[in-house]
Design an enzyme around this catalytic site. Sequence first.
Site, PDB file in Angstrom:
ATOM      1  N   ASP A 176      40.587  37.581  55.191  1.00 13.71           N
ATOM      2  CA  ASP A 176      39.775  38.664  54.655  1.00 13.71           C
ATOM      3  C   ASP A 176      38.398  38.266  54.113  1.00 13.71           C
ATOM      4  O   ASP A 176      37.396  38.863  54.460  1.00 13.71           O
ATOM      5  CB  ASP A 176      40.535  39.353  53.516  1.00 13.71           C
ATOM      6  CG  ASP A 176      41.922  39.824  53.937  1.00 13.71           C
ATOM      7  OD1 ASP A 176      42.255  39.724  55.129  1.00 13.71           O
ATOM      8  OD2 ASP A 176      42.661  40.302  53.070  1.00 13.71           O
ATOM      9  N   GLU A 201      52.078  31.646  48.695  1.00 14.17           N
ATOM     10  CA  GLU A 201      51.223  32.298  49.696  1.00 14.17           C
ATOM     11  C   GLU A 201      50.168  31.308  50.212  1.00 14.17           C
ATOM     12  O   GLU A 201      49.922  31.205  51.402  1.00 14.17           O
ATOM     13  CB  GLU A 201      50.559  33.505  49.034  1.00 14.17           C
ATOM     14  CG  GLU A 201      49.722  34.373  49.940  1.00 14.17           C
ATOM     15  CD  GLU A 201      49.080  35.526  49.166  1.00 14.17           C
ATOM     16  OE1 GLU A 201      49.285  35.617  47.931  1.00 14.17           O
ATOM     17  OE2 GLU A 201      48.363  36.333  49.788  1.00 14.17           O
TER      18      GLU A 201
HETATM   19  C1  2M8 Z   1      46.011  39.771  53.116  1.00  8.53           C
HETATM   20  O1  2M8 Z   1      45.336  40.960  53.460  1.00  8.53           O
HETATM   21  C2  2M8 Z   1      45.593  42.215  52.780  1.00  8.53           C
HETATM   22  C3  2M8 Z   1      44.807  43.291  53.509  1.00  8.53           C
HETATM   23  O2  2M8 Z   1      45.291  43.394  54.821  1.00  8.53           O
HETATM   24  C4  2M8 Z   1      45.234  42.190  51.309  1.00  8.53           C
HETATM   25  O3  2M8 Z   1      44.532  41.268  50.851  1.00  8.53           O
HETATM   26  O4  2M8 Z   1      45.651  43.117  50.590  1.00  8.53           O
HETATM   27  C5  2M8 Z   1      45.645  38.722  54.157  1.00  8.53           C
HETATM   28  O5  2M8 Z   1      46.034  37.452  53.725  1.00  8.53           O
HETATM   29  C6  2M8 Z   1      46.280  39.051  55.507  1.00  8.53           C
HETATM   30  O6  2M8 Z   1      46.072  38.016  56.432  1.00  8.53           O
HETATM   31  C7  2M8 Z   1      47.778  39.300  55.361  1.00  8.53           C
HETATM   32  O7  2M8 Z   1      48.288  39.776  56.582  1.00  8.53           O
HETATM   33  C8  2M8 Z   1      48.084  40.307  54.239  1.00  8.53           C
HETATM   34  C9  2M8 Z   1      49.586  40.409  53.933  1.00  8.53           C
HETATM   35  O8  2M8 Z   1      50.143  39.125  53.740  1.00  8.53           O
HETATM   36  O9  2M8 Z   1      47.417  39.948  53.036  1.00  8.53           O
END
Ligand code: 2M8
Length: 468
Positions: free
Chosen positions: A205, A440
């Site tokens: 992101d 994570e």
């Molecule tokens: C993160 O992205 C989401 C938005 O899609 C967030 O920050 O709320 C990123 O690390 C993405 O790669 C990942 O798929 C998601 C869920 O783990 O979190």
Amino acid sequence: MTADAGPTSVDATAGVDAIADTGPTRADVAGTGGPTDATGLRRLAVDTLDANWEHDHTVPSRTLYPHQWSWDSAFIAIGLAQVRPDRAWRELTSLFRAQWADGRVPHIVFNPALRVGAYFPGPEMWRSADVPGAPTVATSGLVQPPVHALAALLAYRRAPDPTGLAALRRLYPAFVAQQRYLADRRDVAGDGLVCIVHPWESGLDNSPAWDEPMAAVPAEAAVMSAYRRHDTAHADAAHRPTDLDYARYLAIVAAYRDQGYSDRDLAAGHPFLVECPLFNAAFGAAEHALAEIAALVGADPGPHRARAARITEALLRRLHDRGAGTFQPRDLRTDRLVSARTVLGLTPLILPDLPTRQADALVVEARSARFGVARRMDRPLPTYDRTAPDFEPLRYWRGPSWLNIGWLVRRGLLAHGHPELAAGLRRSMIGLVAGAGCHEYFHPDTGVGLGSPAFSWTAALLLDLLAE
Ligand code: 2M8
């Protein structure tokens, strides 16, 4: 164990040789917060996945990401295939049940049972129900890297039984439609590559790769006072994207949503249009995987092989930076390659048909002080050039080490004949979890665990690494 209650962070990236090199034997992990042997690590991973299982899918994290995410489900299925194969297929099946009529696989599938505000931005921001062709369940309108066909192929290889073959048969047309959507609707430049329309589509992101294109997106951090961010209630704000990042994320979502998520006329005014090396490497790897799936389900592999070759050729032509010896995103609004050296540039290594010259140059980049891949790694693989002045070891995708990226780079090193480097990377990744648990992401110098402490793809990919 309870969800999001994994062990806290500690330093231990060395001493996992016994696990990493000889399989399930006792490892000598000094002073760690994670399990010290392969059996314990496997148990932790399975417990994490079990705790995050939610009726027909796995949430990435109970607190930070309580819905279903697209590329998370693909990585998760790879790990589940070893321990709960039925769930691996349910994971992918539930995701593809939310596929839109145009073939797009939404990056979030919202669980209708959760309260409003369980995640931001929730269904009220995306308004997918207003769009013809969207599924009944609420989803986002964006996509994520198409790693699903590859995941299904690898899941099947781990559990090659009739149930798996039946699932591949069912999923194959959905994977083909997913690729067709990307090829037909997202080739904004007409050059054979997919264009992402939001940094969230990259999966990385707030990577420094997006700083240049994002700087052109008009937004004010102050607009965030009208919203309640969910992520900073569960994670340190200093480890997350900034309010200005979020203001821009929301502005781009609104622009896309207000066009009905139509991909027509994107070039005319959409504020963020980028060709990403990882996304396009996944797009090509999907065609390679589909060729193998086609052979298994009685379809013709030929067209997939031809498309895979064209994607590799387009990546080389459009995103390869010969001077830097790596791949760089192309900002379609300026038609220039971005300059930040991020780990995204290494990921085309997953393409088996990447020519030796460019693959060798990527290995040089991977081994450089920027990324430090080695037979014996003294620090984990960072997501950004660790020599850059704006390297941020704590902030999300701007430095920290992530297992899914290491897992992809390791596959690429194996595909291009570097088993010793692949082994060093594997040992480093297992060491991260042995040291800190299924976090994570991890501090790229100390290995301290960051973000959610019970994160699903970390658990799933750890299982995959342990099984090798
Ligand atoms: C993160 O992205 C989401 C938005 O899609 C967030 O920050 O709320 C990123 O690390 C993405 O790669 C990942 O798929 C998601 C869920 O783990 O979190």
